[in-house]
Scaffold this motif. Sequence first.
Motif, PDB file in Angstrom:
ATOM      1  N   ILE B  61       0.865  -1.171   0.000  1.00 36.48           N
ATOM      2  CA  ILE B  61       0.000   0.000   0.000  1.00 36.48           C
ATOM      3  C   ILE B  61       0.906   1.226   0.000  1.00 36.48           C
ATOM      4  N   LEU B 107      12.856   1.067   1.046  1.00 37.38           N
ATOM      5  CA  LEU B 107      12.640   0.743   2.454  1.00 37.38           C
ATOM      6  C   LEU B 107      11.833  -0.547   2.592  1.00 37.38           C
ATOM      7  N   LEU B 113      10.649  -3.659   5.515  1.00 38.66           N
ATOM      8  CA  LEU B 113       9.691  -3.009   6.417  1.00 38.66           C
ATOM      9  C   LEU B 113       8.280  -3.107   5.840  1.00 38.66           C
ATOM     10  N   ILE B 116       2.854  -0.242   5.057  1.00 42.07           N
ATOM     11  CA  ILE B 116       1.929   0.710   5.679  1.00 42.07           C
ATOM     12  C   ILE B 116       2.676   1.636   6.628  1.00 42.07           C
ATOM     13  N   VAL B 117       3.639   1.101   7.357  1.00 37.05           N
ATOM     14  CA  VAL B 117       4.398   1.932   8.292  1.00 37.05           C
ATOM     15  C   VAL B 117       5.331   2.861   7.527  1.00 37.05           C
ATOM     16  N   VAL B 118       6.039   2.285   6.541  1.00 35.53           N
ATOM     17  CA  VAL B 118       6.976   3.091   5.750  1.00 35.53           C
ATOM     18  C   VAL B 118       6.253   4.285   5.150  1.00 35.53           C
ATOM     19  N   ILE B 120       3.352   5.646   5.999  1.00 29.97           N
ATOM     20  CA  ILE B 120       2.886   6.632   6.985  1.00 29.97           C
ATOM     21  C   ILE B 120       4.038   7.580   7.291  1.00 29.97           C
ATOM     22  N   GLY B 121       5.236   7.014   7.419  1.00 30.02           N
ATOM     23  CA  GLY B 121       6.418   7.836   7.671  1.00 30.02           C
ATOM     24  C   GLY B 121       6.719   8.779   6.520  1.00 30.02           C
ATOM     25  N   THR B 122       6.721   8.235   5.287  1.00 33.04           N
ATOM     26  CA  THR B 122       7.075   9.096   4.156  1.00 33.04           C
ATOM     27  C   THR B 122       5.945  10.083   3.854  1.00 33.04           C
ATOM     28  N   LEU B 123       4.699   9.711   4.190  1.00 37.50           N
ATOM     29  CA  LEU B 123       3.603  10.682   4.067  1.00 37.50           C
ATOM     30  C   LEU B 123       3.937  11.942   4.866  1.00 37.50           C
ATOM     31  N   SER B 124       4.329  11.733   6.129  1.00 35.85           N
ATOM     32  CA  SER B 124       4.717  12.866   6.970  1.00 35.85           C
ATOM     33  C   SER B 124       5.939  13.572   6.397  1.00 35.85           C
TER      34      SER B 124
END
Lengths: 324, 321
Positions: B61, B107, B113, B116-118, B120-124
């Motif tokens: 995703i 990543l 990794l 979904i976590v990656v 969320i991080g790159t979204l920020s």
Amino acid sequence: MTTSGFKLSREASLLVVIAAIVLLVGWRAPVFLTLRSALDVANESALLAILVAGQMVVLLTRGVDLSVASNLALTGMVCALVGRSFPSLPIAVLLLLALGVGAALGAVNGLLIALCRLPAIVVTLGTMAVYRGVAFLASNGAWVSEQDIHAGIKALPRTELLGVPLLIVIAGCVVGLVAAWLRWGQAGREVRALGNNPGAAVYVGIPERTRLLQVYALSGALAGLAGVLWVGRYAIAFSDLAAGYELTVIAACVIGGVSIAGGVGSIAGAMGGVLFLGVVNAALPVIQVSPFWQQAIAGAVILLSVALNAGSRARASLPILEKS
Amino acid sequence: MRALGTWEAMLAALILLLYAGFGFGIDGFLSPYALADSTVNVSERLIIAMAMAMLICAGEIDLSIAATMALSSLAMGLAMQAGAPLPVMLLAGVATGAICGLLNGWLVTQRGLPSIVVTIGTLSLYRGLALVLLGDQAITGYPEALSLLGNGTLGELIGVPGLVVPIEFGIALLFAVSVAVWMHCTVHGRRIYAVGSNPVAARFSGIAADRYRLGLFVFAGIAAALAGALLTGRIGSTRPNLAAGWELDAITIALLGGVAIQGGRGSMVGVLLAAMLLGAFTFALGMLNVPGIVISTILGGLLIVAMVLPKVLPGRRPRAG
């Protein structure tokens, strides 16, 4: 679980990083090291801490609750509207109302996820849009502004208990209760087991559906509580309240070492994540860095912390080909 | 995993019903200009939804896709301020999108990794970088050609006066159809489904799963750049909050189109139809002066209903795994 040693060091290292930031910023601007500023950070972080406590429990079950910020907005709006219509209502009733409405909204998520076996990310993505829209419809799109907010709600963030702001006391109680539940409560232990290995958890007789329902209701109740406190703190209720905040909540969990894949994470770590975001947000203006950096820093830290997490987990024996 | 099934037929029927119903209900809804307008809102979303659907089919995703749009639009703006002509601006945007996607893909595949976590991080990170570089400013003054790309019609482009189809929609449709053909009619597309339905088995059967994943993330970045360029042309400015929250719209479209969030299943035709359905729906409610937030509420409800219905109705779609 053989990873308890690693987890401890991880939480400790997060604390070291936070302490280093505090000292560095304090060296540049001594005002940052005063008790006043510590209280400010704690006060700012209190609402986030409440939401993170709920979200962390959900993440432990391999789920996610994207609807927390919308739940916050809707519950906050409901409390503001009820408070406006019945100004004589005692504040305790409004707090109970917030917990109740929030829990009911959370239970809707839980029902869809546990009974219909739908993926949590899709369900809460949907309810995220629905709850915020209902908040809009509930008020016909109007804002409930400062003079219409129930006096009791407005007084909440200004109340102090033995010199400690009430927000911090409430957040402390919530976090303590959730930690105790996860540590000593049977249901709490079962929640973690469920996330570690759902198949095995069902075999040993853990009531999966009940636990999932409880977890989402808990997350919802805490979001509702945060909602009424949010309305009190900013003395306004509108449908865009805390828009996008769900990602900050998840970010705090991830920074604190809670695994999105479930089963792994401690409340201490999650609170470390909350503290980290709070300290960074408070430090930036003090050292005259544009607050626009906040989001980029949070993103970089999320990536760094998941990379560190995965590095430690790779040592455990995984099938050669499996990636996640 | 057929491209056309019951779900797609139902979506198509719903679209017809919607156009017929609103055509009777709203004056002028079926005029060519209104029909053309009803595609405007959906064109950029269709592009990122197709890329998102491909990623979901592969079991990944990308939540950073809308932030990538903002960052690549910003790159175009900065290139313009540096005096670059339009092709160089577009190139800067596409390169930025590709780099954003590459970081996500690197990543996920090289560091192992969860995406979904990656993302969320790159979204920020991406949205944050756009904020840092732009602050509360906006970049405006884009060249006429870019505005034509976003606002013009195919008729204006090729000199046929009656053809009111927006250029944007033409591009988006071409993009979507190419993706659908690639996913359903080439071996690469089939391999992506295989990776999504069972990554380990796919790897054992000799599919370079990580290469496909990396490629898909880069492709999603490029798609975001394309959507970002069209959106920038249409609204004529770049702000840090460009396309904020669109990642969720893209996921909603993909899932309404019948893509399974667990990966490995879903038709690209369904995604295209879902985008058209949402576009028509949004436009019609907009004509009826329904506020945007109510429309997104209805869409959220639709998403849940679409997920619950197959589970509740007996005898539909036996679960594969």
